[in-house]
Motif scaffolding. Structure first.
Motif, mmCIF file in Angstrom:
data_model
loop_
_atom_site.group_PDB
_atom_site.id
_atom_site.type_symbol
_atom_site.label_atom_id
_atom_site.label_comp_id
_atom_site.label_asym_id
_atom_site.label_seq_id
_atom_site.Cartn_x
_atom_site.Cartn_y
_atom_site.Cartn_z
ATOM 1 N N ARG A 113 0.603 -1.266 0.142
ATOM 2 C CA ARG A 113 0.125 0.128 0.155
ATOM 3 C C ARG A 113 0.715 1.527 -0.344
ATOM 4 O O ARG A 113 0.596 2.228 -0.396
ATOM 5 C CB ARG A 113 -1.148 -0.285 1.150
ATOM 6 N N HIS A 114 2.039 1.378 0.314
ATOM 7 C CA HIS A 114 2.401 2.504 0.545
ATOM 8 C C HIS A 114 3.414 2.514 -0.732
ATOM 9 O O HIS A 114 3.721 4.371 -0.894
ATOM 10 C CB HIS A 114 3.674 2.469 1.974
ATOM 11 N N GLN A 115 4.483 1.842 -1.044
ATOM 12 C CA GLN A 115 4.376 1.660 -2.848
ATOM 13 C C GLN A 115 3.371 2.304 -3.556
ATOM 14 O O GLN A 115 3.854 3.092 -4.297
ATOM 15 C CB GLN A 115 4.960 0.584 -2.932
ATOM 16 N N TRP A 116 2.261 2.026 -3.412
ATOM 17 C CA TRP A 116 0.949 2.163 -4.056
ATOM 18 C C TRP A 116 0.927 4.200 -3.693
ATOM 19 O O TRP A 116 0.608 4.270 -4.822
ATOM 20 C CB TRP A 116 0.087 1.661 -3.958
ATOM 21 N N ARG A 138 -6.953 12.388 -6.666
ATOM 22 C CA ARG A 138 -8.372 12.728 -6.428
ATOM 23 C C ARG A 138 -9.411 11.140 -6.602
ATOM 24 O O ARG A 138 -10.433 10.791 -5.857
ATOM 25 C CB ARG A 138 -9.262 13.960 -6.939
ATOM 26 N N ARG A 139 -8.804 10.993 -7.947
ATOM 27 C CA ARG A 139 -10.068 9.338 -8.311
ATOM 28 C C ARG A 139 -10.024 7.818 -6.973
ATOM 29 O O ARG A 139 -11.059 7.687 -7.671
ATOM 30 C CB ARG A 139 -9.052 8.240 -9.684
ATOM 31 N N THR A 140 -8.993 8.138 -6.113
ATOM 32 C CA THR A 140 -8.894 7.130 -5.377
ATOM 33 C C THR A 140 -7.845 7.051 -4.427
ATOM 34 O O THR A 140 -6.594 7.575 -4.287
ATOM 35 C CB THR A 140 -8.728 5.682 -5.972
ATOM 36 N N GLY A 141 -7.970 6.820 -3.319
ATOM 37 C CA GLY A 141 -7.250 7.012 -1.998
ATOM 38 C C GLY A 141 -6.985 5.794 -1.460
ATOM 39 O O GLY A 141 -7.173 4.706 -1.876
ATOM 40 N N ALA A 142 -5.382 5.720 -0.187
ATOM 41 C CA ALA A 142 -5.953 4.503 0.449
ATOM 42 C C ALA A 142 -6.521 3.608 0.495
ATOM 43 O O ALA A 142 -6.918 2.482 0.935
ATOM 44 C CB ALA A 142 -4.455 4.309 0.826
ATOM 45 N N THR A 143 -7.461 4.448 1.373
ATOM 46 C CA THR A 143 -8.266 3.886 2.025
ATOM 47 C C THR A 143 -10.090 3.426 0.650
ATOM 48 O O THR A 143 -10.593 2.476 0.906
ATOM 49 C CB THR A 143 -9.668 4.903 3.222
ATOM 50 N N THR A 189 -15.710 2.953 -3.357
ATOM 51 C CA THR A 189 -15.464 4.351 -3.762
ATOM 52 C C THR A 189 -15.682 5.352 -2.822
ATOM 53 O O THR A 189 -16.193 5.051 -2.094
ATOM 54 C CB THR A 189 -16.434 5.111 -5.456
ATOM 55 N N ILE A 190 -14.609 7.233 -3.753
ATOM 56 C CA ILE A 190 -14.891 7.852 -2.977
ATOM 57 C C ILE A 190 -16.366 7.967 -2.589
ATOM 58 O O ILE A 190 -16.902 8.912 -0.962
ATOM 59 C CB ILE A 190 -14.440 9.066 -3.167
ATOM 60 N N GLY A 231 -4.299 11.254 -2.697
ATOM 61 C CA GLY A 231 -2.367 11.749 -2.197
ATOM 62 C C GLY A 231 -2.187 11.361 -1.497
ATOM 63 O O GLY A 231 -1.135 10.832 -1.107
ATOM 64 N N GLY A 232 -2.636 11.911 -0.329
ATOM 65 C CA GLY A 232 -2.178 11.522 1.009
ATOM 66 C C GLY A 232 -0.765 12.106 1.419
ATOM 67 O O GLY A 232 -0.506 12.995 0.777
#
Length: 262
Positions: free
Chosen positions: A80-83, A96-101, A108-109, A183-184
């Motif tokens: 997950r962190h490399q992603w 903005r399309r998707t995040g870690a959660t 989906t968001i 992007g966190g």
């Protein structure tokens, strides 16, 4: 021979498994259940307690007892962190399309409700030691919680710390109304010239506090997993420390370790 409360628990359990009582269904008052089963209210309460410990029912303060819904699961893996780092320098629309959660939950968001609270706090001895700064150094404390829009409890409760002087070059990083940040944290740090080189995670389990039980909607007997995450930049400097409280009944951790071939 089974005791009365065990027989009542068995009957209700079978009703749930047979679909006669469905997730989200509210039980009648304990007095009505006692009358239906020909038992006392304390005996019915004991039976409900058994089912609650099994995660089949839940008591909601001021609302009653319900058949417990299957909650959205969270899967954390070693990639997950490399992603997140791979996305840190992507254009904002992509971030903005998707995040870690969303990645961890396969949601989906639009499925999520996000909350963030920021505060500036002095570093205590433990945090000062972790960051390698003097005690009293001002930190930016960020408390996060994200939940499914149809659920009351968050997936976890996270508390993240950054050294204020390290990130104050971008004023937007000090504002909770900028969350959720596309992007966190890795992108946030990148905006002030910090590249994360590695992340060290330490896990341990313990019984929840009463506050955690209420906040995370835990069934009786469910433990929490405590994750401490330390992010280190390319110069070897600690740039973020976070503590995450994860519910043991909805969190799955999967780590794949690739071994060098002989």
């Amino acid at each position: 021979m089974a005791k009365v409360y065990e027989r009542i628990a068995d009957a209700i359990r079978e009703e749930i498994r047979a679909g006669q009582r469905r997730p989200g269904d509210r039980f009648p008052p304990e007095t009505a259940l006692a009358e239906a089963f020909g038992a006392s209210v304390p005996t019915v309460r004991q039976a409900i307690g058994v089912l609650e410990s099994e995660g089949l029912v839940e008591r909601q303060h001021g609302r009653g007892t319900f058949v417990r819904r299957e909650r959205a699961k969270v899967v954390r893996d070693g990639a997950r962190h490399q992603w997140e780092k791979d996305r840190a320098r992507e254009p904002e629309p992509e971030r903005r399309r998707t995040g870690a959660t969303e990645r961890d939950t396969d949601l989906t968001i639009g499925d999520l409700v996000f909350e963030a609270k920021y505060a500036q706090v002095p570093a205590d001895e433990d945090l000062a030691g972790a960051f390698g700064v003097p005690v009293g150094t001002i930190l930016l404390r960020r408390t996060y919680g994200t939940r499914h829009r149809d659920e009351r409890a968050p997936f976890n409760r996270a508390r993240s710390y950054l050294v204020l002087d390290m990130v104050s070059g971008n004023p937007d990083l000090l504002r909770e109304d900028q969350e959720p940040w596309p992007g966190g944290t890795q992108n946030q740090l990148w905006t002030v010239g910090i590249e994360v080189d590695r992340i060290v995670e330490t896990f341990r389990a313990r019984p929840p506090t009463p506050e955690e039980t209420e906040d995370l909607g835990l069934a009786a007997g469910v433990s929490v997993i405590i994750l401490q995450k330390v992010s280190i930049d390319t110069s070897g400097r600690v740039v973020e420390v976070s503590d995450v409280v994860l519910p043991g009944d909805r969190t799955e951790m999967t780590f794949t370790t690739k071994l060098t071939r002989w």
